[in-house]
Design a protein around this motif. Structure first.
Motif, PDB file in Angstrom:
ATOM      1  N   GLN A  65       2.291  16.359 -13.360  1.00 27.45           N
ATOM      2  CA  GLN A  65       2.980  15.589 -12.316  1.00 27.45           C
ATOM      3  C   GLN A  65       2.051  15.334 -11.131  1.00 27.45           C
ATOM      4  N   LEU A  66       1.251  16.356 -10.796  1.00 26.97           N
ATOM      5  CA  LEU A  66       0.294  16.203  -9.695  1.00 26.97           C
ATOM      6  C   LEU A  66      -0.710  15.106 -10.016  1.00 26.97           C
ATOM      7  N   VAL A  67      -1.202  15.130 -11.250  1.00 24.40           N
ATOM      8  CA  VAL A  67      -2.155  14.112 -11.677  1.00 24.40           C
ATOM      9  C   VAL A  67      -1.517  12.724 -11.569  1.00 24.40           C
ATOM     10  N   MET A  68      -0.252  12.644 -12.001  1.00 29.67           N
ATOM     11  CA  MET A  68       0.448  11.351 -11.920  1.00 29.67           C
ATOM     12  C   MET A  68       0.585  10.888 -10.476  1.00 29.67           C
ATOM     13  N   LEU A  69       0.896  11.845  -9.586  1.00 29.80           N
ATOM     14  CA  LEU A  69       1.049  11.494  -8.166  1.00 29.80           C
ATOM     15  C   LEU A  69      -0.269  10.969  -7.612  1.00 29.80           C
ATOM     16  N   ILE A  70      -1.367  11.683  -7.921  1.00 26.03           N
ATOM     17  CA  ILE A  70      -2.686  11.250  -7.434  1.00 26.03           C
ATOM     18  C   ILE A  70      -2.997   9.845  -7.950  1.00 26.03           C
ATOM     19  N   LEU A  71      -2.747   9.648  -9.237  1.00 23.16           N
ATOM     20  CA  LEU A  71      -3.037   8.345  -9.828  1.00 23.16           C
ATOM     21  C   LEU A  71      -2.192   7.251  -9.190  1.00 23.16           C
ATOM     22  N   MET A  72      -0.942   7.614  -8.868  1.00 21.67           N
ATOM     23  CA  MET A  72      -0.058   6.641  -8.236  1.00 21.67           C
ATOM     24  C   MET A  72      -0.626   6.219  -6.875  1.00 21.67           C
ATOM     25  N   LEU A  73      -1.071   7.227  -6.088  1.00 23.52           N
ATOM     26  CA  LEU A  73      -1.630   6.914  -4.768  1.00 23.52           C
ATOM     27  C   LEU A  73      -2.910   6.099  -4.910  1.00 23.52           C
ATOM     28  N   ILE A  74      -3.758   6.502  -5.858  1.00 25.63           N
ATOM     29  CA  ILE A  74      -5.012   5.767  -6.080  1.00 25.63           C
ATOM     30  C   ILE A  74      -4.706   4.321  -6.442  1.00 25.63           C
ATOM     31  N   SER A  75      -3.737   4.159  -7.355  1.00 25.28           N
ATOM     32  CA  SER A  75      -3.391   2.816  -7.811  1.00 25.28           C
ATOM     33  C   SER A  75      -2.869   1.977  -6.642  1.00 25.28           C
ATOM     34  N   LEU A  76      -2.001   2.603  -5.830  1.00 28.75           N
ATOM     35  CA  LEU A  76      -1.446   1.868  -4.681  1.00 28.75           C
ATOM     36  C   LEU A  76      -2.558   1.407  -3.759  1.00 28.75           C
ATOM     37  N   SER A  77      -3.469   2.347  -3.384  1.00 32.44           N
ATOM     38  CA  SER A  77      -4.510   1.964  -2.435  1.00 32.44           C
ATOM     39  C   SER A  77      -5.472   0.970  -3.060  1.00 32.44           C
ATOM     40  N   SER A  78      -5.739   1.125  -4.373  1.00 32.15           N
ATOM     41  CA  SER A  78      -6.675   0.183  -4.988  1.00 32.15           C
ATOM     42  C   SER A  78      -6.075  -1.221  -5.002  1.00 32.15           C
ATOM     43  N   TRP A  79      -4.787  -1.313  -5.264  1.00 33.71           N
ATOM     44  CA  TRP A  79      -4.166  -2.649  -5.224  1.00 33.71           C
ATOM     45  C   TRP A  79      -4.143  -3.220  -3.811  1.00 33.71           C
ATOM     46  N   TRP A  80      -3.962  -2.300  -2.842  1.00 33.53           N
ATOM     47  CA  TRP A  80      -3.994  -2.767  -1.458  1.00 33.53           C
ATOM     48  C   TRP A  80      -5.350  -3.389  -1.147  1.00 33.53           C
ATOM     49  N   PHE A  81      -6.422  -2.660  -1.536  1.00 37.74           N
ATOM     50  CA  PHE A  81      -7.767  -3.185  -1.269  1.00 37.74           C
ATOM     51  C   PHE A  81      -8.043  -4.450  -2.073  1.00 37.74           C
ATOM     52  N   ILE A  82      -7.484  -4.482  -3.298  1.00 41.98           N
ATOM     53  CA  ILE A  82      -7.692  -5.684  -4.107  1.00 41.98           C
ATOM     54  C   ILE A  82      -7.153  -6.904  -3.372  1.00 41.98           C
ATOM     55  N   PHE A  83      -5.941  -6.763  -2.840  1.00 44.37           N
ATOM     56  CA  PHE A  83      -5.362  -7.921  -2.147  1.00 44.37           C
ATOM     57  C   PHE A  83      -6.081  -8.211  -0.840  1.00 44.37           C
ATOM     58  N   ARG A  84      -6.461  -7.131  -0.103  1.00 47.05           N
ATOM     59  CA  ARG A  84      -7.172  -7.338   1.160  1.00 47.05           C
ATOM     60  C   ARG A  84      -8.479  -8.081   0.939  1.00 47.05           C
ATOM     61  N   LYS A  85      -9.244  -7.592  -0.056  1.00 49.12           N
ATOM     62  CA  LYS A  85     -10.542  -8.220  -0.310  1.00 49.12           C
ATOM     63  C   LYS A  85     -10.370  -9.652  -0.813  1.00 49.12           C
ATOM     64  N   LEU A  86      -9.278  -9.829  -1.588  1.00 48.34           N
ATOM     65  CA  LEU A  86      -9.025 -11.194  -2.074  1.00 48.34           C
ATOM     66  C   LEU A  86      -8.881 -12.154  -0.901  1.00 48.34           C
ATOM     67  N   PHE A  87      -8.056 -11.741   0.086  1.00 40.37           N
ATOM     68  CA  PHE A  87      -7.835 -12.621   1.238  1.00 40.37           C
ATOM     69  C   PHE A  87      -9.117 -12.791   2.046  1.00 40.37           C
ATOM     70  N   VAL A  88      -9.849 -11.669   2.256  1.00 38.73           N
ATOM     71  CA  VAL A  88     -11.058 -11.723   3.084  1.00 38.73           C
ATOM     72  C   VAL A  88     -12.091 -12.642   2.454  1.00 38.73           C
ATOM     73  N   ILE A  89     -12.326 -12.463   1.163  1.00 43.07           N
ATOM     74  CA  ILE A  89     -13.401 -13.238   0.526  1.00 43.07           C
ATOM     75  C   ILE A  89     -13.031 -14.714   0.460  1.00 43.07           C
ATOM     76  N   ARG A  90     -11.751 -14.970   0.170  1.00 44.01           N
ATOM     77  CA  ARG A  90     -11.298 -16.365   0.180  1.00 44.01           C
ATOM     78  C   ARG A  90     -11.552 -17.011   1.559  1.00 44.01           C
ATOM     79  N   TYR A  91     -11.199 -16.243   2.614  1.00 44.69           N
ATOM     80  CA  TYR A  91     -11.333 -16.726   3.985  1.00 44.69           C
ATOM     81  C   TYR A  91     -12.787 -17.005   4.309  1.00 44.69           C
TER      82      TYR A  91
END
Lengths: 226, 343
Positions: free
Chosen positions: A23-49
């Motif tokens: 469960q701990l591993v799943m929680l860590i992966l969930m947080l990693i996934s959330l932040s990675s998607w956040w950065f994916i979208f942030r970088k998408l907007f930044v690079i487009r701009y």
């Protein structure tokens, strides 16, 4: 790790009945996934701009406007400026600071240095968090694999007390353990794709910046020689 | 100086909040897909159900045939109900009949005033009769008397006629009343008859319903009995099959054990001239396919030459013959082989 034949195999049940470490591993992966998607979208907007800003600035610059006016405009609207505009502003600002009689070589050298510094800063900004995406892409499958191995180990250990082993004893444990791998892959695949895409985009931008810097130094040198 | 300092150019990162929202949205969608989209196996398939259905095709086909007759008696129900709305129609003409009956009593009331004038006519002529006159007048009186008598006679006749008329009228009235009474009685009888008919019909309907219910119950009972019979038969069949299967299994096991022993015996190079009939017991561990994993001497025959000959024979006779059904292999995993010196 119950051994009844009829198991509740719903997704939530599998997660809640997993061992603490999984469960701990799943929680860590969930947080990693959330932040990675956040950065994916942030970088998408930044690079487009940035790409859009660079296109616009190159358009304006090569149309042959007055460089002083362009510089003043960039300084006044610095909050909406793109990377290439900042590089130009740094280079042109450094060039105009030198008094009229200074050695041309020295002026061009300091101008190039100023542009180079700004270029480094801009590239640093554009490439920020890309390394995070790369880390997520390479590490999160291993984290998920660790959770899975641990879960399967537990589910096999529970077999030792059973005289007649059936697949029903191991199946739910393996299923819940494999969710960890699935989550790891879910975090990793978009991160890798995004990293590769954004890295190539920033490389393209870097090339454009560098060639612009060379061209601007030529333009400034000609202007100083006149 | 500060305005041209490149570090004063802040990076205005566009839409970082939107990026966060989108990231959360992606995960919510993914989890929703996992929970609702993927059909996680909730119930393992029950093999027993499949067995039951394959064995019971006939009883399943039979019930629908029975259920049809059950449905058919249900259909006639609307038919008896159709006459019901027809019955209320005849009573409708009934109310108009009593209406003409009501006007009849007023007619009887009109007749009594007719009697009174008749009585008045009788009284008036009487004072005329009592007047005493002379002899001359006697003739006249006689004539008058005759005339009076004639008149009286006439009057009497008239009275009689009137009385007759009255009587006739009375009779007529009586007859009318009787007729009315008769009509009333007839109507009552009709109503009673109708009521009886309605009651009879109701009773018939009730009987029909009861019969239907009985039929349905009977049909249901029949169904149940047939199902029970089918179940019993199926169970019997299953039991027979299981028994047969067990017999087959035991036969197979026995057969292959005999085959194994025969094969081993055929490979033994018997040491000559051993006294008596020594017996060597080996416990053999087999692998699926007939290979030999392990051979242990569990009980020595007392003659090491015989023991080693049997052990060699066991190894020589691999692969041992095994039944083709892999389910039976558990019976052969650990074999106890007894070999007698003399058969």
């Amino acid at each position: 790790m119950s051994t009844t034949v009829t198991q509740d195999m719903s997704f939530l049940h599998l997660i809640t009945s997993a061992s603490v470490l999984v469960q701990l591993v799943m929680l860590i992966l969930m947080l990693i996934s959330l932040s990675s998607w956040w950065f994916i979208f942030r970088k998408l907007f930044v690079i487009r701009y940035e790409i859009k800003k660079t296109d616009d600035f190159e358009d304006i610059f090569w149309r042959g406007v007055d460089l002083n006016a362009l510089h003043q405009r960039i300084i006044s609207s610095r909050y909406e400026s793109g990377s290439l505009e900042r590089i130009f502003a740094a280079g042109f600002g450094e060039f105009t600071k030198h008094p009229a009689g200074t050695d041309l070589e020295a002026v061009m050298e300091s101008t190039r240095r100023a542009m180079r510094a700004t270029y480094q800063r801009e590239m640093d900004y554009l490439e920020s968090h890309l390394s995070f995406l790369a880390t997520v892409g390479s590490v999160s499958p291993y984290i998920g694999l660790f959770g899975t191995v641990w879960g399967i180990m537990n589910s096999f250990r529970s077999l030792s007390s059973v005289t007649q082993a059936t697949i029903a004893h191991v199946a739910p444990g393996i299923a819940e353990a494999l969710i960890a791998t699935a989550m790891g892959l879910f975090a990793a695949i978009p991160a890798v794709v995004a990293y590769n895409r954004y890295a190539s985009r920033t490389d393209q931008l870097a090339t454009r910046f560098e060639s612009f810097m060379e061209e601007l130094s030529n333009v400034l040198q000609r202007r100083a020689a006149e | 100086m500060s305005s041209s300092d490149p570090r004063n150019f802040p990076h205005s990162e566009p839409r970082s909040l939107l990026a966060g929202v989108l990231a959360v949205l992606v995960h919510v969608l993914f989890i929703a897909f996992l929970i609702f989209g993927v059909s996680w196996k909730d119930h393992p398939p029950e093999g027993m159900v499949v067995d039951i259905w394959t064995e019971l095709p006939k009883p399943i086909q039979a019930p629908p045939k029975q259920s049809k007759p059950v449905q058919e008696p249900v259909k006639p129900e609307p038919e008896p109900s159709k006459p019901e709305p027809v019955k209320p129609e005849p009573p409708k003409p009934e109310p108009p009949k009593p209406e003409p009956v009501k006007p009849a009593p007023p007619k009887a009331a009109v007749t009594p005033p007719v009697k009174k004038p008749d009585i008045a006519m009788k009284e008036k002529p009487e004072p005329v009769k009592e007047k005493p006159d002379l002899e001359a007048q006697k003739k006249k009186e006689q004539e008058q008397e005759r005339i009076k008598e004639q008149e009286r006679l006439k009057e009497l006749e008239k009275q009689k006629e009137l009385e007759k008329k009255k009587e006739l009228e009375k009779k007529k009235e009586l007859e009318k009343q009787k007729e009315l009474e008769k009509q009333k009685e007839l109507e009552k009888q009709k109503e009673l008859a109708k009521q009886k008919e309605v009651e009879k019909q109701k009773a018939l309907e009730k009987q029909k319903e009861l019969q239907k219910q009985k039929e349905q119950e009977l049909a249901a009972q029949r169904q149940r009995e047939q199902e029970a019979k089918a179940q019993r038969e199926a169970e019997a069949q299953r039991a027979a099959q299981q028994a047969a299967a067990k017999n087959q299994v035991t036969n197979e096991i026995g057969k292959y054990k005999a085959l194994i022993l025969a094969k081993i015996r055929s490979r033994i190079v018997m040491p000559p001239d051993l006294p008596g009939n020594p017996v060597a017991e080996f416990s053999v561990t087999l692998l699926p396919g007939g290979d030999i994993l392990d051979v242990k001497l569990s009980k020595s025959s007392g003659h090491s030459s015989f023991d080693s000959a049997v052990e060699r024979a066991i190894f020589l006779s691999k692969p041992l013959p095994l039944p083709p059904d892999p389910g039976l292999f558990n019976e052969f995993r650990n074999l106890n082989i007894k070999v007698h010196y003399h058969e």
